[in-house]
Structure formats: C-alpha cells, structure tokens
Design a protein around this motif. Structure first.
Motif, PDB file in Angstrom:
ATOM      1  N   VAL A   1      77.781  67.833  58.098  1.00 36.34           N
ATOM      2  CA  VAL A   1      77.048  69.095  58.058  1.00 36.34           C
ATOM      3  C   VAL A   1      75.801  68.716  57.218  1.00 36.34           C
ATOM      4  CG1 VAL A   1      77.496  71.356  56.831  1.00 36.34           C
ATOM      5  CG2 VAL A   1      79.212  70.503  58.213  1.00 36.34           C
ATOM      6  N   ILE A   2      74.801  69.119  57.499  1.00 36.29           N
ATOM      7  CA  ILE A   2      73.545  69.040  56.592  1.00 36.29           C
ATOM      8  C   ILE A   2      73.099  70.383  56.340  1.00 36.29           C
ATOM      9  CG2 ILE A   2      71.137  68.148  56.657  1.00 36.29           C
ATOM     10  CD1 ILE A   2      73.523  65.989  56.802  1.00 36.29           C
ATOM     11  N   THR A   3      72.484  70.666  55.109  1.00 37.38           N
ATOM     12  CA  THR A   3      71.938  71.860  54.722  1.00 37.38           C
ATOM     13  C   THR A   3      70.507  71.401  54.332  1.00 37.38           C
ATOM     14  OG1 THR A   3      73.704  72.620  53.574  1.00 37.38           O
ATOM     15  CG2 THR A   3      71.846  73.476  52.880  1.00 37.38           C
ATOM     16  N   LEU A   4      69.518  72.010  55.036  1.00 34.38           N
ATOM     17  CA  LEU A   4      68.041  71.680  54.932  1.00 34.38           C
ATOM     18  C   LEU A   4      67.516  72.342  53.711  1.00 34.38           C
ATOM     19  CD1 LEU A   4      66.691  72.002  58.698  1.00 34.38           C
ATOM     20  CD2 LEU A   4      67.307  69.891  57.253  1.00 34.38           C
ATOM     21  N   PRO A   5      66.733  71.612  52.957  1.00 36.75           N
ATOM     22  CA  PRO A   5      65.932  72.324  51.903  1.00 36.75           C
ATOM     23  C   PRO A   5      65.188  73.601  52.211  1.00 36.75           C
ATOM     24  CG  PRO A   5      65.207  69.897  52.184  1.00 36.75           C
ATOM     25  CD  PRO A   5      65.896  70.320  53.359  1.00 36.75           C
ATOM     26  N   ASN A   6      65.202  74.444  51.232  1.00 37.74           N
ATOM     27  CA  ASN A   6      64.833  75.798  51.455  1.00 37.74           C
ATOM     28  C   ASN A   6      63.110  75.817  51.757  1.00 37.74           C
ATOM     29  OD1 ASN A   6      67.086  76.851  50.999  1.00 37.74           O
ATOM     30  ND2 ASN A   6      66.805  77.212  48.832  1.00 37.74           N
ATOM     31  N   ALA A   7      62.708  74.612  51.540  1.00 40.41           N
ATOM     32  CA  ALA A   7      61.018  74.602  51.667  1.00 40.41           C
ATOM     33  C   ALA A   7      60.462  74.946  52.979  1.00 40.41           C
ATOM     34  CB  ALA A   7      60.567  72.987  51.198  1.00 40.41           C
ATOM     35  N   LEU A   8      61.265  74.498  53.839  1.00 42.05           N
ATOM     36  CA  LEU A   8      61.183  74.734  55.538  1.00 42.05           C
ATOM     37  C   LEU A   8      61.003  76.150  55.950  1.00 42.05           C
ATOM     38  CD1 LEU A   8      62.994  71.906  57.032  1.00 42.05           C
ATOM     39  CD2 LEU A   8      60.589  72.072  56.635  1.00 42.05           C
ATOM     40  N   SER A   9      61.703  77.016  54.707  1.00 40.22           N
ATOM     41  CA  SER A   9      61.761  78.488  55.207  1.00 40.22           C
ATOM     42  C   SER A   9      60.357  79.065  55.025  1.00 40.22           C
ATOM     43  CB  SER A   9      62.621  79.033  54.421  1.00 40.22           C
ATOM     44  OG  SER A   9      64.019  78.639  54.350  1.00 40.22           O
ATOM     45  N   GLU A  10      59.450  78.496  54.347  1.00 46.96           N
ATOM     46  CA  GLU A  10      58.121  78.901  54.191  1.00 46.96           C
ATOM     47  C   GLU A  10      57.078  78.584  55.239  1.00 46.96           C
ATOM     48  OE1 GLU A  10      57.276  81.383  52.201  1.00 46.96           O
ATOM     49  OE2 GLU A  10      59.165  81.726  50.911  1.00 46.96           O
ATOM     50  N   ALA A  11      57.384  78.926  56.486  1.00 44.48           N
ATOM     51  CA  ALA A  11      56.323  78.441  57.324  1.00 44.48           C
ATOM     52  C   ALA A  11      55.778  79.811  58.176  1.00 44.48           C
ATOM     53  CB  ALA A  11      57.052  77.580  58.574  1.00 44.48           C
ATOM     54  N   PRO A  12      54.803  80.240  57.713  1.00 44.91           N
ATOM     55  CA  PRO A  12      54.361  81.648  58.368  1.00 44.91           C
ATOM     56  C   PRO A  12      53.797  81.554  59.637  1.00 44.91           C
ATOM     57  CG  PRO A  12      52.587  80.950  56.736  1.00 44.91           C
ATOM     58  CD  PRO A  12      53.899  80.118  56.529  1.00 44.91           C
ATOM     59  N   SER A  13      53.335  80.420  60.064  1.00 49.56           N
ATOM     60  CA  SER A  13      52.807  80.251  61.589  1.00 49.56           C
ATOM     61  C   SER A  13      53.815  79.524  62.593  1.00 49.56           C
ATOM     62  CB  SER A  13      51.683  79.290  61.427  1.00 49.56           C
ATOM     63  OG  SER A  13      50.446  79.910  60.744  1.00 49.56           O
ATOM     64  N   LEU A  14      55.019  79.303  61.958  1.00 47.79           N
ATOM     65  CA  LEU A  14      55.978  78.693  62.750  1.00 47.79           C
ATOM     66  C   LEU A  14      56.494  79.515  64.180  1.00 47.79           C
ATOM     67  CD1 LEU A  14      57.614  75.954  62.761  1.00 47.79           C
ATOM     68  CD2 LEU A  14      59.401  77.150  61.933  1.00 47.79           C
ATOM     69  N   ARG A  15      56.407  78.818  65.131  1.00 53.13           N
ATOM     70  CA  ARG A  15      56.650  79.659  66.457  1.00 53.13           C
ATOM     71  C   ARG A  15      57.840  78.812  67.263  1.00 53.13           C
ATOM     72  NH1 ARG A  15      54.411  82.494  64.203  1.00 53.13           N
ATOM     73  NH2 ARG A  15      52.411  83.398  64.347  1.00 53.13           N
ATOM     74  N   HIS A  16      58.081  77.634  67.108  1.00 52.07           N
ATOM     75  CA  HIS A  16      59.177  76.858  67.721  1.00 52.07           C
ATOM     76  C   HIS A  16      59.913  76.098  66.810  1.00 52.07           C
ATOM     77  CE1 HIS A  16      56.982  78.407  71.440  1.00 52.07           C
ATOM     78  NE2 HIS A  16      55.839  77.764  70.659  1.00 52.07           N
ATOM     79  N   VAL A  17      61.252  76.139  66.920  1.00 50.40           N
ATOM     80  CA  VAL A  17      62.432  75.299  66.032  1.00 50.40           C
ATOM     81  C   VAL A  17      63.341  74.599  67.002  1.00 50.40           C
ATOM     82  CG1 VAL A  17      63.859  75.215  64.268  1.00 50.40           C
ATOM     83  CG2 VAL A  17      61.828  76.508  63.936  1.00 50.40           C
ATOM     84  N   ASP A  18      63.441  73.369  66.819  1.00 52.27           N
ATOM     85  CA  ASP A  18      64.563  72.618  67.187  1.00 52.27           C
ATOM     86  C   ASP A  18      65.307  71.550  66.378  1.00 52.27           C
ATOM     87  OD1 ASP A  18      66.168  71.020  68.902  1.00 52.27           O
ATOM     88  OD2 ASP A  18      64.661  70.461  70.368  1.00 52.27           O
ATOM     89  N   LEU A  19      66.588  72.131  66.155  1.00 52.11           N
ATOM     90  CA  LEU A  19      67.380  71.374  65.133  1.00 52.11           C
ATOM     91  C   LEU A  19      68.589  70.793  65.928  1.00 52.11           C
ATOM     92  CD1 LEU A  19      67.729  74.224  62.626  1.00 52.11           C
ATOM     93  CD2 LEU A  19      65.866  72.451  62.672  1.00 52.11           C
TER      94      LEU A  19
END
Length: 707
Positions: free
Chosen positions: A259-277
C-alpha cells in the motif's frame, strides 16, 4: 539512454572538395558557374574511376565502397563523386523551415519506447548539414527527454546527465515529456522545498527542478522515491499526462500487502487530463492511495494498482468529465458500498475491467450496478488469473449491460471467457461493430450470428449482432495437442470439422447465401485469428479453413508447395532468431544455409503457380524485413548480398502476388507468427491496397511496419 554528441557535430570539409569550401560550410544555393564547374569535376572523376576499374575490376561502381580489395584511390574518388552529387541535388534548395515541418510530422509518429525517438533524432542530425541545422534549431523536436534506465555505472550515469542537459538546452522553455526509472546510483544531490531537504539522484533532481515544464511525466520508481514527488507541489501547472508505476524498495512477503500513499503535491495539477497509477507487484492487496485531488478536467484514469474509498470518490467527483476508466475489481470492491446511488458517467465511452476470479459474484454484481455509463461504446473485460468456474460471471456482466442500455460498439472478452458463456452478453449488444472473443467450437459456431431464414423453428433464439464488421477469434481446437491418443488422421479430420463450422459462420455474414443473409445486412469485413502459442493444430485448422472458403479462380493454378513454403518460413524465422539472440553462432555454415535458402526461392517460378501461400505464411514480410536491415548488420551481406537479393525477390514476385490477390474476395494477411487476418472485400483491390495489406500502411519495398 546515451546519445553520442558526435552525431550532432558538423563534419569537416573533405580534402577532395577544397575547391568548394563555402558550399560545404553553408547552405547557399549554387550559381550557374559553380554548377558548371561541379558537373565538369564529376565527369573527370567518373572517368578516372572507370579507368581504375578497368585496371582492377571489382564489380559494379555502386558497390565500390563495399569492396575490400578496391584501391584506396578509387574509394576516395567514389566518395568525392557522392558528395558532389549532393551539392547538385535539388533537395539542397529546400528551405530549412520546410525541413523543420517535415521533421515535426515525422517525429510525432515515432514511438518513444525502446529509445526509438532518440535514435530518430540522431539519424536526422547525421544525414547532412542542412538536416543538422534544421533539427538542432527546431526546439519542439527536443521536448521528449530520453528515459534514463537503471544503471550503476558512473561513466554511464555521467553521459546520461550530459545528454539530458543537451535536450533541456535545445528545447528552450517549451513543455517537455519526461520519463524516469529509479537508479541504483548513490543520492549525491540535495534538493530543498521550504524546510524540507532530501538527498536524491542527480537525474531525478534535475527533472524535479524542471517540473514547471512537465507536459507528460512517466515514473517507474520505488515506493521510497515516490515520496519525493512532494517537491513538485504547486509547480506542475502544465502537466497533462501522469503515469506512475511503483515497485517496492525491498522484497515483499509472498502474500503481503503493498500500500502506497502518494504525496498531496500531485493533487495540485490544474491541467491534468490523463492519470495512470500502477504497481510492479502481483498481489491482490496492492493499492496506491491519493488524497482528494483537484483535477477538474480529468478525462481518463487507470487504477490497475487497486483503489480505495478515496479512489471511488475521485470517480464520483469527476463523473462529468471522465471518458475512459480502467480499474481492478477484486476483494477491495467494498469501496463502492458507501454509495447510496449509482455514479452516472455521461461522457464515459471506454471502460476496462480487470476481474479477480475470487471476487464474490454478488459483490461484483452490486459494484457494476453502481456504475451508469449511458454513452459507453467500448468495454474490455479481463481476468487477473484463470478462474475455476468462469461461467458464473456471464449473467453478472449481461445484467448491467441490459440496465445501462449503452450503444456498445466494441467488446473485448478475456480469452478464458467461454464462448458459450459470452452469448447472453451479445444479446445485450445489438449495435456491436467489433468483437474480440474466444474461438467457438464446431457445435457453437452457428450461434454467433442469427440466421435470417424463415425456415428456422421459432423456438431457436440466437444472439443478433447485425452491425458486426470486425471479429477477432482467439484460440483453436482446444486440448487436442496434448492428447497423445489422437492420431494424425483424426487430428486432420477434427481440424476440418472445426474449419467447416467457422467457415460457414464467416460465409453467413459475407457471401450472399439465399435465405441466410439479406442484402441489407452489413457484411463482415475483417476476421482476426490469434493463438497464444501458435500450435500446430491452429495452423492446420487455418489451412483447412482456407480450403473451405470459395475461390473464384476455379483451381486453374496449382498452389505453391506448402512444404516448400513452410521450409522457407522456418528458415527465415530461424535466421532472424539467430541474428537477434545468438550472433556468436552466426558462422560460415549459417551464411551458406541462408544463401541456399535464397537460391531456392530465386528458382521458384510463380508464373504458373498460386503465390498466396507465400503471403499467408509471411514469407514476403520476412524478405522485406531482410531487405531493410541497415548496413553491417547482417554478417556475410557483402559477399552473399542478402539484402539486395531479398529485395529483388519481392520485386520479382510482386506481379504474381497482385494477380493472385484479385481472384477471391477473401484475402489472408500475415500480421505476426501467431496472428493471421482474413479480409473480405468484393470490390477489386488496387495494387497499392494489396501491397499495404501485406507490408502495412505506407509501406514500400524495403520498408514495412510489421516484424
């Protein structure tokens, strides 16, 4: 990846061309006087070269540089003639801006994987001075940074740093695409963000510093390095695509959670359109957790690493913008239980589900019932492992399709999904245009398409997919290869029975059969046959199917010997494998074997033979692959001329291949060793269409998109 910077330097003028030094250092157009002088110089050099050839004959002038026993003077003259021809070429007058547009279009279609993009740039920069200038001054070409593979070598690491600095300098301030794989080098660089400090790999530190320029970011990193993403907080305004694959820093227990918890910094991406985790571990308890992000315009999300309640909340929050969702439905489907009503996804057109076979059927049905995609056009269903009782999932998938009432046009079902179990699902897809499914048996093949004959009993009900145009069948006669009690004759008979059933199924939606298919029903255009292991039975079944399909030539031309074609295929395939994986075994005997194989092909006269087996077995595709190999790659090519002879064979056989491809509406196309495609087209195909079917779109002799 290391790109040798020497490839980007301009070459020095040659001694033989000192008469025109300004033409070799600039791209100025030729004057009439200069053109006349160069033409005269070329004629003089050609005369001297021919005189040398008469004294010491070495073959054709075009092969002068490839001949080891040619006098040194002759090789220099041939090189000078080639350079002067370059000065006279009309291509020299094409402006640099035009070349830059050509390069932008070309590199936009080059894959980034396997370092093909960097290799393409190296080629553009090393062809000529004009190309070097056009490529190095076009900043957009240098925005795709090479992926830095894991390597502990200090020398290699230093060269990667220089290469990355070179790309960043060339790209200016344009948005960049970055890719990074966790390195084994010691962290020797310090980065700070406020009061937080960390020691990291220099390459990763440079990428983090350039985060305001990220347009696309892909990271294959350890869970320890994933926490360094906190240093990009508020600094990724241009990021549009984010792909993260996390692997454990230390070995996990066999069935332990990851189980990995990503930092909250990635939550601030206003132009993000595609996410693959995703994660690089195969465990049912893997999960990448992310706090509630502010991705207001997200269009696609892939959660193959598993998900939790927060992940479901992300889907619910972005339900109005999502057009593609991929997720694993396993033991963690409890995350959907907190929902009081279904999630309506009005723009969702693609849904990919990875199903854990151990998931309780009621939980899976309840989860699917909480999704409402009214515009769904593409559905893909895969198993994460082989299920013990796959039939239990058939009603679970068909029920939501009836509730969703989506205009489903493309359906992919895992090859372990039984054909008979898939039939109820097809009842729910009246607008289906493309279907990927397990190959049917002789008893169930007729159930795929509903017969329109009025003579059928009303009690018989078959699935209707009247708009189907592309059909993919995976597998063949199952289980008979491992049954030693079956004789060759019994196996041949079984293959013929299976081929006849599949052949009639195909003909029921292609050839106009009275009482079976009406003229208003769309015809099936493409049928793909794919087998995972390429078994002998699969090939025998397709040969029987080929004999079953109608042929308008009436048997006027006998076919090329299938035994010879099979020997050609096996010989070329073994030669490719030896060339790729065992070059140390590529000795004199291997070269002679290849030479003998090509001699047999050169003696083959196709004027009175049907050439289609050569296409169906991939002989032409492999010959084209031989002809397009670069210089000095094939051992023995200078002596035996393997590339030139392969090209000449394709040219020699082309008229007969075109002739035979037009005798039947059914055309076989070799895609790969375990993939054959059957096309149905009643219109007469053009020469270009036939050639592109064989070698791929935009292919020419010596260039193919296959292999």
């Amino acid at each position: 990846m290391q790109l040798p910077l020497v490839l980007f330097r301009r070459q020095k003028p040659r001694p033989e061309s000192d008469t025109y030094p300004h033409l070799l250092t600039t791209n100025a157009p030729l004057t009439d006087e200069e053109r006349t002088q160069i033409l005269a110089a070329v004629r003089n050099m050609e005369g001297e070269l021919h005189a040398l050839m008469e004294r010491n004959p070495t073959g054709h002038v075009a092969n002068i540089q490839a001949t080891s026993f040619t006098p040194k003077r002759a090789r220099k003259i041939a090189a000078s003639i080639s350079r002067l021809h370059g000065l006279l070429s009309a291509v020299r007058n094409i402006p640099c801006e035009v070349w830059q547009k050509v390069f932008r279009f070309t590199m936009a279609n080059v894959t980034v994987s396997d370092h093909q993009y960097g290799k393409g740039l190296s080629t553009l920069c090393s062809v000529s001075r004009m190309w070097n200038l056009a490529a190095t001054t076009e900043r957009s070409l240098w925005t795709v940074l090479p992926n830095t593979c894991s390597d502990s070598s200090q020398t290699r690491h230093a060269s990667q740093l220089k290469c990355m600095a070179f790309y960043l300098e060339r790209s200016g301030s344009l948005p960049i695409d970055v890719a990074y794989t966790s390195h084994t080098c010691a962290p020797s660089y310090t980065i700070r963000a406020g009061d937080v400090m960390a020691y990291v790999c220099p390459i990763l530190a440079i990428l983090l510093e350039e985060s305001p320029r990220w347009r696309s970011a892909g990271f294959d990193i350890t869970n320890k390095d994933s926490q360094l993403m906190k240093f990009v907080e508020g600094r990724i305004p241009r990021l549009e695509t984010l792909r993260i694959c996390i692997q454990p820093s230390t070995p996990l227990e066999k069935k332990g959670p990851f189980v990995i918890t990503l930092p909250n910094a990635l939550s601030e991406a206003p132009s993000l359109r595609h996410v693959d985790l995703a994660t690089a571990v195969r465990t049912r308890h893997s999960m990448i957790s992310l706090s509630t992000p502010r991705w207001l315009g997200l269009q696609s999300i892939s959660l193959t690493a598993g998900f939790d309640v927060l992940s479901v909340h992300i889907i619910q929050m972005l339900h109005e913008t999502l057009s593609s969702v991929e997720m694993v439905l396993g033991l963690n489907v409890y995350a959907f239980t907190f929902l009081n009503h279904p999630i309506v996804l009005p723009r969702l057109t693609k849904l990919v589900l990875h199903i854990d076979p151990d998931i309780p059927a009621p939980n899976l049905l309840a989860t699917l019932s909480l999704l409402a995609p009214p515009s769904l056009e593409e559905l893909r269903i895969f198993y994460t492992s082989t299920p013990e009782t796959p039939s239990k999932f058939a009603p679970i998938f068909s029920a939501p399709l009836g509730v969703w009432k989506s205009p489903l046009k493309q359906l992919w079902l895992d090859h372990r999904f039984s054909f008979d179990d898939a039939l109820p699902i097809l009842d729910r897809c009246p607008e289906l245009e493309a279907l990927d499914i397990q190959a049917p048996t002789s008893t169930s093949a007729g159930s795929l398409f509903q017969m329109e004959s009025t003579e059928l009993p009303p009690s018989l009900s078959y699935p209707r997919i009247p708009l189907i145009q592309t059909l993919t069948l995976r597998g063949s006669v199952r289980g008979v290869d491992k049954d030693e009690s079956i004789t060759e004759s019994e196996l041949s008979l079984l293959c013929k029975i299976e081929a006849c059933s599949i052949g009639f199924m195909i003909m029921s939606r292609t050839v106009l059969i009275p009482g079976v298919i009406s003229p208003q029903t769309p015809q099936l255009k493409t049928i793909n046959f794919i087998q995972g292991d390429g078994s002998k039975t699969w090939h025998a079944q397709l040969e029987a199917l080929n004999d079953y399909l109608p042929d308008s030539n009436g048997g006027k031309l006998p076919s090329v010997s299938l035994k010879d074609v099979e020997e050609f295929t096996q010989g070329l395939r073994a030669w490719f494998l030896c060339l790729q994986y065992a070059r140390e075994e590529y000795g004199r005997s291997r070269k002679r074997e290849m030479d003998g194989l090509l001699k047999r092909m050169e003696k083959l006269d196709l004027s009175q033979l049907d050439s289609r087996p050569l296409v169906r077995k991939g002989v032409l595709v492999m010959l084209c692959a031989v002809s397009r190999k670069p210089d000095d790659v094939i051992p023995g090519d200078k002596r035996y001329r393997f590339r030139e002879r392969a090209r000449e064979l394709c040219i020699k056989w082309k008229p007969f291949v075109i002739r035979d491809a037009q005798v039947s509406p059914f055309r076989w196309i070799y895609m790969a060793k375990n993939h054959l495609r059957l096309k149905y087209d009643t219109s007469a195909p053009t020469e270009k269409e036939i050639w592109e079917d064989i070698f791929g779109p935009g292919a020419t002799l010596g260039h193919t998109s296959k292999m």
